[in-house]
Scaffold this motif. Structure first.
Motif, PDB file in Angstrom:
ATOM      1  N   ARG A 249       0.833  -1.214   0.000  1.00 42.66           N
ATOM      2  CA  ARG A 249       0.000   0.000   0.000  1.00 42.66           C
ATOM      3  C   ARG A 249       0.864   1.260   0.000  1.00 42.66           C
ATOM      4  O   ARG A 249       0.415   2.326  -0.429  1.00 42.66           O
ATOM      5  CB  ARG A 249      -0.933   0.007   1.198  1.00 42.66           C
ATOM      6  CG  ARG A 249      -2.103  -0.933   1.071  1.00 42.66           C
ATOM      7  CD  ARG A 249      -3.223  -0.552   2.022  1.00 42.66           C
ATOM      8  NE  ARG A 249      -2.811  -0.614   3.411  1.00 42.66           N
ATOM      9  CZ  ARG A 249      -3.480  -0.064   4.412  1.00 42.66           C
ATOM     10  NH1 ARG A 249      -4.598   0.618   4.176  1.00 42.66           N
ATOM     11  NH2 ARG A 249      -3.058  -0.198   5.661  1.00 42.66           N
ATOM     12  N   GLY A 250       2.091   1.141   0.474  1.00 42.21           N
ATOM     13  CA  GLY A 250       2.981   2.294   0.493  1.00 42.21           C
ATOM     14  C   GLY A 250       3.670   2.546  -0.829  1.00 42.21           C
ATOM     15  O   GLY A 250       4.279   3.592  -1.004  1.00 42.21           O
ATOM     16  N   GLY A 251       3.596   1.585  -1.740  1.00 46.08           N
ATOM     17  CA  GLY A 251       4.161   1.782  -3.062  1.00 46.08           C
ATOM     18  C   GLY A 251       5.472   1.075  -3.300  1.00 46.08           C
ATOM     19  O   GLY A 251       5.744   0.623  -4.405  1.00 46.08           O
ATOM     20  N   ASN A 252       6.332   0.965  -2.281  1.00 49.49           N
ATOM     21  CA  ASN A 252       7.595   0.251  -2.468  1.00 49.49           C
ATOM     22  C   ASN A 252       8.010  -0.385  -1.150  1.00 49.49           C
ATOM     23  O   ASN A 252       7.312  -0.298  -0.140  1.00 49.49           O
ATOM     24  CB  ASN A 252       8.688   1.182  -3.008  1.00 49.49           C
ATOM     25  CG  ASN A 252       8.920   2.386  -2.121  1.00 49.49           C
ATOM     26  OD1 ASN A 252       9.021   2.269  -0.906  1.00 49.49           O
ATOM     27  ND2 ASN A 252       9.008   3.571  -2.723  1.00 49.49           N
ATOM     28  N   LEU A 253       9.151  -1.034  -1.144  1.00 51.43           N
ATOM     29  CA  LEU A 253       9.590  -1.764   0.045  1.00 51.43           C
ATOM     30  C   LEU A 253       9.758  -0.858   1.261  1.00 51.43           C
ATOM     31  O   LEU A 253       9.215  -1.141   2.333  1.00 51.43           O
ATOM     32  CB  LEU A 253      10.917  -2.473  -0.268  1.00 51.43           C
ATOM     33  CG  LEU A 253      10.803  -3.780  -1.055  1.00 51.43           C
ATOM     34  CD1 LEU A 253      12.123  -4.110  -1.721  1.00 51.43           C
ATOM     35  CD2 LEU A 253      10.396  -4.910  -0.123  1.00 51.43           C
TER      36      LEU A 253
END
Length: 471
Positions: free
Chosen positions: A186-190
């Motif tokens: 949900r945050g877009g990346n790791l």
């Protein structure tokens, strides 16, 4: 198969493998942080975060979606603001083997796509976060292709930019990319994955329209390139990790599959054409515009795509109760309607055109979404009322433009006319020529700078969480 056939076949295919068909959710989500439903998984987010679902562990649907952030991109062969997402989910049930095999069989055996035209991507891993390469998915794909007599080579690419420089070599068909391409959270990346959230690698499926469709300005062709040869038609997210409070990633106890496939894109692949506007849910709208404007799609593809996309988007927003207004959802809907009307002027379409397009939309979607027929009168009334009101506003904009006679029109002036009256720059330039109004040489640069500043302000205040949902 046309789009209706593909939608019905997908849902039947999923039901035959034990999935419960669930109803679509409204384009107006219950989540107050999100303006629109922008992916199939939005309604299932509580389930993916741990809540039980009485409907079972295998679910499927076809979800209408709307992404306001794509408005300015509409006009090419691929972008639309409104689209349908075919979806299936496994919550603590099957995982990669079943999902990949099922989707591969659907594409090849049901839709009839040539497996030689399919290319796939997997996650290359991240040593810094101690997450291994997704060899499991790659080997499953390799076996799937082998079952059709295809020797699928595996390539380690990394970034999309690296792919632009490298391209495809030999028999490569399975490509490992980094987290920017093949990781979902949900945050877009790791690094920005929220604490406690499920997350994991994804595996995308692309259709190859052939090397003649690659724009060389994008570099060498490869699946993650935007060059035009490859079109993503489905994405399988394998949620198998959870972000811990110390920032590390641990195995998820209840593994989740979240699949989304663009209906219009799969239909375009079935036709063998890279233009999603050629599919059965959009082509009839283009024919209406051709008839009304006495202009062919071949002569004005960009403007016609904007018109039919924006009318379709506004139509489905009206289906779900959105009313044109000056803020939030209503503002987006109003912007769609105004852009459709002003764009129509560029192809000589000046009379009212929403009514025949609404009638065609009702015919296209009556079977799949009967609510479009049930609410038909209210939808038409909403759209026609806004169309009539804006035409009066448009006349006022033309009068405002006329006041620049004897002066030089700047980029800031052109942005003001666009922002206040809904004039796209091409109409302003066209009308300025008719009125013998001089236009500054750097108008485009100044206009784009003002537009970018507005977008940055909009992004800063927006909470469109759907932007990071799976494709």
């Amino acid at each position: 198969m046309d789009a209706d056939d593909i939608r019905a076949a997908f849902l039947t295919h999923m039901e035959s493998t034990g999935h419960e068909r669930i109803p679509r959710s409204s384009l107006v989500p219950t989540d107050p942080t999100t303006l629109f439903t922008g992916s199939g998984m939005q309604q299932l987010l509580p389930v993916l975060l741990g809540e039980p679902d009485p409907r079972g562990t295998r679910l499927t649907d076809s979800q209408p979606c709307f992404r306001a952030q794509d408005i300015d991109e509409v006009g090419d062969e691929r972008h639309t603001t409104f689209f349908e997402m075919l979806g299936n989910w496994s919550v603590g049930d099957y995982f990669k083997q079943h999902q990949i095999d099922t989707f591969f069989r659907f594409l090849t055996d049901v839709v009839g796509l040539d497996p030689h035209r399919l290319y796939v991507t997997c996650f290359i891993g991240d040593p810094h976060h101690n997450i291994p390469r997704d060899d499991e998915a790659a080997l499953i794909w390799q076996a799937a292709f082998a079952s059709r007599g295809i020797d699928a080579g595996i390539a380690q690419i990394g970034s999309a930019a690296a792919g632009d420089a490298r391209g495809i070599m030999g028999n490569e068909r399975i490509f490992f990319y980094d987290a920017d391409e093949n990781w979902w959270s949900r945050g877009g990346n790791l690094s920005s994955t929220p604490i406690g959230d499920p997350c994991g690698p994804d595996s995308e499926v692309f259709y190859d329209f052939g090397p003649q469709h690659q724009d060389p300005s994008y570099g060498l062709a490869h699946p993650a390139s935007d060059g035009g040869r490859f079109l993503e038609i489905g994405n399988q997210v394998f949620m198998q990790y959870q972000r811990e409070e110390n920032g590390t990633f641990s195995p998820l106890n209840r593994r989740i599959v979240d699949f989304g496939g663009g209906l219009e894109r799969i239909a375009a692949a079935a036709l063998g054409v890279p233009d999603v506007y050629a599919v059965s849910v959009l082509a009839p709208l283009l024919k209406v515009v051709e008839m009304l404007s006495d202009t062919t799609y071949a002569a004005a593809p960009g403007p016609m795509r904007v018109i039919v996309d924006h009318v379709r988007g506004a139509y489905f927003l009206a289906v779900d109760g959105v009313i044109p207004a000056n803020k939030e959802r209503g503002y987006v809907m109003r912007r769609l309607i105004r852009r459709a009307i002003t764009t129509a002027r560029t192809i000589g379409l000046r009379e009212q055109f929403f009514a025949p397009l609404v009638a065609e939309l009702g015919a296209i979607y009556a079977r799949a979404y009967p609510e479009t027929v049930e609410r038909g009168d209210a939808i038409l009334a909403t759209l026609r009322r806004e169309e009539k009101a804006f035409r009066r506003t448009l006349d006022g904009g033309l009068r405002a433009l006329a006041r620049f006679q004897g002066r030089t029109l700047t980029g800031a002036d052109i942005f003001m006319l666009s922002d206040t009256f809904g004039f796209p720059p091409e109409i302003t330039i066209e009308e300025s020529e008719k009125l013998n109004i001089a236009v500054s040489k750097d108008w485009d640069l100044v206009y784009r700078r003002a537009l970018q500043e507005q977008r940055e302000r909009s992004r800063a205040s927006s909470k469109l969480g759907a932007e990071n949902m799976p494709q």
